[in-house]
Design an enzyme around this catalytic site. Structure first.
Site, PDB file in Angstrom:
ATOM      1  N   GLY A 112       0.811  -1.214   0.000  1.00 63.65           N
ATOM      2  CA  GLY A 112       0.000   0.000   0.000  1.00 63.65           C
ATOM      3  C   GLY A 112       0.840   1.257   0.000  1.00 63.65           C
ATOM      4  O   GLY A 112       0.601   2.179   0.791  1.00 63.65           O
ATOM      5  N   SER A 113       1.796   1.329  -0.911  1.00 57.68           N
ATOM      6  CA  SER A 113       2.825   2.366  -0.806  1.00 57.68           C
ATOM      7  C   SER A 113       2.840   3.363  -1.957  1.00 57.68           C
ATOM      8  O   SER A 113       3.852   4.018  -2.209  1.00 57.68           O
ATOM      9  CB  SER A 113       4.208   1.708  -0.690  1.00 57.68           C
ATOM     10  OG  SER A 113       4.381   0.668  -1.633  1.00 57.68           O
ATOM     11  N   THR A 114       1.708   3.529  -2.641  1.00 59.53           N
ATOM     12  CA  THR A 114       1.690   4.492  -3.744  1.00 59.53           C
ATOM     13  C   THR A 114       1.324   5.899  -3.291  1.00 59.53           C
ATOM     14  O   THR A 114       1.415   6.847  -4.072  1.00 59.53           O
ATOM     15  CB  THR A 114       0.690   4.052  -4.835  1.00 59.53           C
ATOM     16  OG1 THR A 114      -0.615   3.936  -4.266  1.00 59.53           O
ATOM     17  CG2 THR A 114       1.115   2.723  -5.446  1.00 59.53           C
ATOM     18  N   GLY A 168       0.402   8.540   0.566  1.00 61.35           N
ATOM     19  CA  GLY A 168       0.235   8.652   2.007  1.00 61.35           C
ATOM     20  C   GLY A 168       1.394   8.122   2.823  1.00 61.35           C
ATOM     21  O   GLY A 168       2.567   8.273   2.466  1.00 61.35           O
ATOM     22  N   ILE A 169       1.056   7.489   3.934  1.00 58.85           N
ATOM     23  CA  ILE A 169       2.080   6.986   4.847  1.00 58.85           C
ATOM     24  C   ILE A 169       2.960   5.948   4.163  1.00 58.85           C
ATOM     25  O   ILE A 169       4.175   5.930   4.359  1.00 58.85           O
ATOM     26  CB  ILE A 169       1.413   6.402   6.113  1.00 58.85           C
ATOM     27  CG1 ILE A 169       0.823   7.543   6.965  1.00 58.85           C
ATOM     28  CG2 ILE A 169       2.416   5.598   6.936  1.00 58.85           C
ATOM     29  CD1 ILE A 169       0.024   7.066   8.161  1.00 58.85           C
ATOM     30  N   GLY A 170       2.370   5.080   3.353  1.00 57.11           N
ATOM     31  CA  GLY A 170       3.158   4.052   2.675  1.00 57.11           C
ATOM     32  C   GLY A 170       4.219   4.635   1.771  1.00 57.11           C
ATOM     33  O   GLY A 170       5.366   4.176   1.748  1.00 57.11           O
ATOM     34  N   SER A 210      -2.764   1.511  14.341  1.00 59.10           N
ATOM     35  CA  SER A 210      -3.336   2.849  14.532  1.00 59.10           C
ATOM     36  C   SER A 210      -3.678   3.040  15.997  1.00 59.10           C
ATOM     37  O   SER A 210      -3.939   2.058  16.720  1.00 59.10           O
ATOM     38  CB  SER A 210      -4.602   3.010  13.690  1.00 59.10           C
ATOM     39  OG  SER A 210      -5.310   4.184  14.043  1.00 59.10           O
ATOM     40  N   TYR A 216     -13.050  -0.409  11.464  1.00 60.42           N
ATOM     41  CA  TYR A 216     -11.648  -0.055  11.237  1.00 60.42           C
ATOM     42  C   TYR A 216     -10.818  -0.304  12.497  1.00 60.42           C
ATOM     43  O   TYR A 216      -9.764  -0.945  12.447  1.00 60.42           O
ATOM     44  CB  TYR A 216     -11.556   1.411  10.826  1.00 60.42           C
ATOM     45  CG  TYR A 216     -10.150   1.962  10.765  1.00 60.42           C
ATOM     46  CD1 TYR A 216      -9.299   1.624   9.715  1.00 60.42           C
ATOM     47  CD2 TYR A 216      -9.673   2.823  11.760  1.00 60.42           C
ATOM     48  CE1 TYR A 216      -7.999   2.131   9.654  1.00 60.42           C
ATOM     49  CE2 TYR A 216      -8.386   3.337  11.702  1.00 60.42           C
ATOM     50  CZ  TYR A 216      -7.550   2.983  10.652  1.00 60.42           C
ATOM     51  OH  TYR A 216      -6.265   3.481  10.605  1.00 60.42           O
TER      52      TYR A 216
END
Length: 265
Positions: free
Chosen positions: A14-16, A18-20, A141, A154
């Protein structure tokens, strides 16, 4: 103190954005070869280009795969069969009332936020154990310990991240492989900006100011009284991914700005 990840291969799910994406950049800055993973080829290419532009000499490549599915995981494993560092960052979130959340949505959140990381850890940890060195990091989180009333599904998945990481750390005792979780608080990302778009339109505030206002309103226990920046979260991951963190395992480390009102987790 110098974080040096030269010679290490890092897979970040999930690194495209934001945090990733921030984590990918931080690891590249520390000398790791970074594998960016996302569902859309264009976004993967953009993320690789972004890190390459910001980190001279960065070793970074991309894989297009939907890690919410077993088939997507197999595609990643075919392209990248091993890793020294695994960052399970892939996750989804939204605001939805408990009584409006059907079974299918609970299952979707669990598949994306929990099972994706389980699959990746199962694949990559054996090679780490054989090398007697490895780092597995789950991005949980603060919502995993302080479940929000408006994001119960979530928060439940983020609590599951903590359970998996802690249990796996004990399972890997004595192997040289550490497993930890980090607990970001509200962080200013594209996803948060999208979530707040209606509030931004109504208030006339900038996206950053609206995010900070959200923290003060929805997370009043925050000590920093603002949304964290992506780099502030990514820096903790870079440390945990490094040899410097060798005595830290089974931990849940907060980078939540003090939102969780406790001296312990």
């Amino acid at each position: 103190m110098k974080i040096d990840l030269s010679g290490k291969l890092a897979v970040v799910s999930g690194s495209t954005a934001g945090i990733g994406l921030g984590i990918g950049k931080a690891l590249a800055l520390s000398g790791a070869t970074v594998v960016i993973v996302g569902r859309a080829a264009g976004k993967v290419d953009d993320a690789v280009a972004s890190i390459t532009a910001q980190v001279p000499g960065a070793q970074v490549r991309g894989v297009v795969a939907d890690l919410a599915t077993a088939e997507g995981a197999r595609q990643l494993f075919a392209a990248e069969p091993r890793a020294d560092i695994l960052v399970n960052n892939l996750g989804i979130f939204n605001e939805v009332d408990f009584f409006d959340t059907p079974d299918e949505e609970w299952a979707r959140f669990y598949e994306v936020n929990v099972i994706s990381g389980v699959r990746l850890a199962r694949q990559y940890v054996d090679g780490m154990v054989a090398s007697q060195w490895g780092r597995v990091i789950f991005v949980s989180s603060e919502s995993g310990v302080a479940i929000p009333a408006n994001m119960i599904n979530y928060g439940t998945t983020k609590a599951a991240n903590l359970a998996v990481s802690h249990g796996l750390a004990k399972r890997l005792s004595g192997t040289g492989v550490t497993v930890n979780a980090i607990l970001p608080g509200p962080t200013f990302t594209d996803g948060v900006e999208e979530m707040l778009k209606d509030a931004i339109a109504q208030s006339g505030r900038t996206a950053q100011d609206e995010a900070d206002h959200f923290v003060r309103r929805a997370r009043p226990s925050s000590i920093i009284q603002r949304a964290a920046h992506v780099d502030e979260v990514a820096n903790l991951v870079a440390y945990l991914a490094s040899p410097l963190s060798s005595a830290t395992t089974g931990a849940a480390l907060r980078v939540d700005g003090g939102v969780v009102d406790s001296m312990a987790i």
